[in-house]
Design a protein around this motif. Structure first.
Motif, PDB file in Angstrom:
ATOM      1  N   HIS A  13      10.786 -79.690  26.611  1.00  0.00           N
ATOM      2  CA  HIS A  13      10.428 -80.640  26.570  1.00  0.00           C
ATOM      3  C   HIS A  13      12.370 -81.892  26.940  1.00  0.00           C
ATOM      4  O   HIS A  13      11.913 -82.912  27.307  1.00  0.00           O
ATOM      5  CB  HIS A  13      10.935 -81.882  24.635  1.00  0.00           C
ATOM      6  N   GLY A  14      13.339 -81.074  27.021  1.00  0.00           N
ATOM      7  CA  GLY A  14      14.477 -81.846  27.670  1.00  0.00           C
ATOM      8  C   GLY A  14      13.809 -81.777  28.987  1.00  0.00           C
ATOM      9  O   GLY A  14      14.712 -82.685  30.066  1.00  0.00           O
ATOM     10  N   TRP A  15      13.423 -81.086  30.105  1.00  0.00           N
ATOM     11  CA  TRP A  15      13.325 -80.924  31.525  1.00  0.00           C
ATOM     12  C   TRP A  15      12.363 -82.575  31.813  1.00  0.00           C
ATOM     13  O   TRP A  15      12.870 -83.200  32.662  1.00  0.00           O
ATOM     14  CB  TRP A  15      12.326 -80.416  31.970  1.00  0.00           C
ATOM     15  N   LEU A  16      11.124 -82.407  30.560  1.00  0.00           N
ATOM     16  CA  LEU A  16      10.363 -83.370  30.975  1.00  0.00           C
ATOM     17  C   LEU A  16      10.928 -84.915  30.218  1.00  0.00           C
ATOM     18  O   LEU A  16      10.453 -85.922  31.150  1.00  0.00           O
ATOM     19  CB  LEU A  16       8.768 -82.957  29.656  1.00  0.00           C
ATOM     20  N   ASP A  17      11.769 -85.006  29.340  1.00  0.00           N
ATOM     21  CA  ASP A  17      12.699 -86.313  29.402  1.00  0.00           C
ATOM     22  C   ASP A  17      13.252 -86.402  30.172  1.00  0.00           C
ATOM     23  O   ASP A  17      13.148 -88.120  30.864  1.00  0.00           O
ATOM     24  CB  ASP A  17      12.989 -86.056  27.947  1.00  0.00           C
ATOM     25  N   ARG A  18      14.471 -85.475  30.560  1.00  0.00           N
ATOM     26  CA  ARG A  18      14.493 -86.630  31.596  1.00  0.00           C
ATOM     27  C   ARG A  18      14.215 -86.781  32.389  1.00  0.00           C
ATOM     28  O   ARG A  18      14.614 -87.793  33.365  1.00  0.00           O
ATOM     29  CB  ARG A  18      15.897 -84.764  32.623  1.00  0.00           C
ATOM     30  N   THR A  30      11.421 -87.387  33.173  1.00  0.00           N
ATOM     31  CA  THR A  30      10.283 -89.024  32.466  1.00  0.00           C
ATOM     32  C   THR A  30      11.111 -90.299  32.831  1.00  0.00           C
ATOM     33  O   THR A  30      10.666 -90.958  33.129  1.00  0.00           O
ATOM     34  CB  THR A  30       9.664 -89.498  31.521  1.00  0.00           C
ATOM     35  N   HIS A  31      12.381 -90.047  32.293  1.00  0.00           N
ATOM     36  CA  HIS A  31      13.137 -91.716  32.303  1.00  0.00           C
ATOM     37  C   HIS A  31      13.351 -92.156  33.775  1.00  0.00           C
ATOM     38  O   HIS A  31      13.526 -93.314  34.018  1.00  0.00           O
ATOM     39  CB  HIS A  31      14.458 -90.682  31.768  1.00  0.00           C
ATOM     40  N   ARG A  74      10.478 -93.523  35.109  1.00  0.00           N
ATOM     41  CA  ARG A  74      10.553 -94.831  34.468  1.00  0.00           C
ATOM     42  C   ARG A  74      11.806 -95.867  35.182  1.00  0.00           C
ATOM     43  O   ARG A  74      10.751 -96.940  35.449  1.00  0.00           O
ATOM     44  CB  ARG A  74      10.437 -95.114  32.932  1.00  0.00           C
ATOM     45  N   ASN A  99       3.642 -87.348  29.942  1.00  0.00           N
ATOM     46  CA  ASN A  99       3.272 -87.730  28.308  1.00  0.00           C
ATOM     47  C   ASN A  99       1.653 -87.066  27.970  1.00  0.00           C
ATOM     48  O   ASN A  99       2.201 -85.842  26.486  1.00  0.00           O
ATOM     49  CB  ASN A  99       2.528 -89.244  28.000  1.00  0.00           C
ATOM     50  N   ARG A 116       2.977 -83.463  27.400  1.00  0.00           N
ATOM     51  CA  ARG A 116       4.084 -83.433  26.516  1.00  0.00           C
ATOM     52  C   ARG A 116       4.137 -82.887  25.300  1.00  0.00           C
ATOM     53  O   ARG A 116       4.144 -82.219  24.390  1.00  0.00           O
ATOM     54  CB  ARG A 116       4.708 -84.092  26.736  1.00  0.00           C
ATOM     55  N   VAL A 154      10.517 -79.262  19.545  1.00  0.00           N
ATOM     56  CA  VAL A 154      10.267 -80.786  19.267  1.00  0.00           C
ATOM     57  C   VAL A 154       9.785 -81.319  18.281  1.00  0.00           C
ATOM     58  O   VAL A 154       8.661 -81.474  18.051  1.00  0.00           O
ATOM     59  CB  VAL A 154      11.221 -81.740  20.026  1.00  0.00           C
TER      60      VAL A 154
END
Length: 89
Positions: free
Chosen positions: A47-52, A54-55, A58, A80, A83, A89
């Protein structure tokens, strides 16, 4: 194992890069490569890698318009979707 959603996200980011210019084009190409790599690794991203990432995607999408922006939005949607199946998480 191929993670189809991440592979599709990579394809859309590559297409977005084709419609971008300069540094944005380069950064989108880099993100496309990162997601293509993540799609084929033995263990998928967390999740952390995906979040960074994806940000980052965007933010790059905010610099675009038209078809390139649509490709970024579709890439984020595919990320998403992937994810949702990631444990934690």
């Amino acid at each position: 194992m191929v993670r189809t959603e991440l592979e599709e996200a990579s394809d859309h980011l590559r297409q977005a890069a084709e419609g971008a210019e300069g540094e944005t084009r380069d950064k989108l190409g880099e993100q496309a490569h990162r997601f293509a790599d993540a799609a084929t690794r033995e263990h998928g991203p967390d999740h952390g890698w995906l979040d960074r990432h994806t940000h980052v995607v965007r933010e790059l999408g905010e610099e675009l318009d038209g078809e390139a922006k649509e490709h970024v939005e579709t890439a984020v949607d595919r990320i998403n979707t992937y994810r949702e199946g990631v444990s934690g998480v």
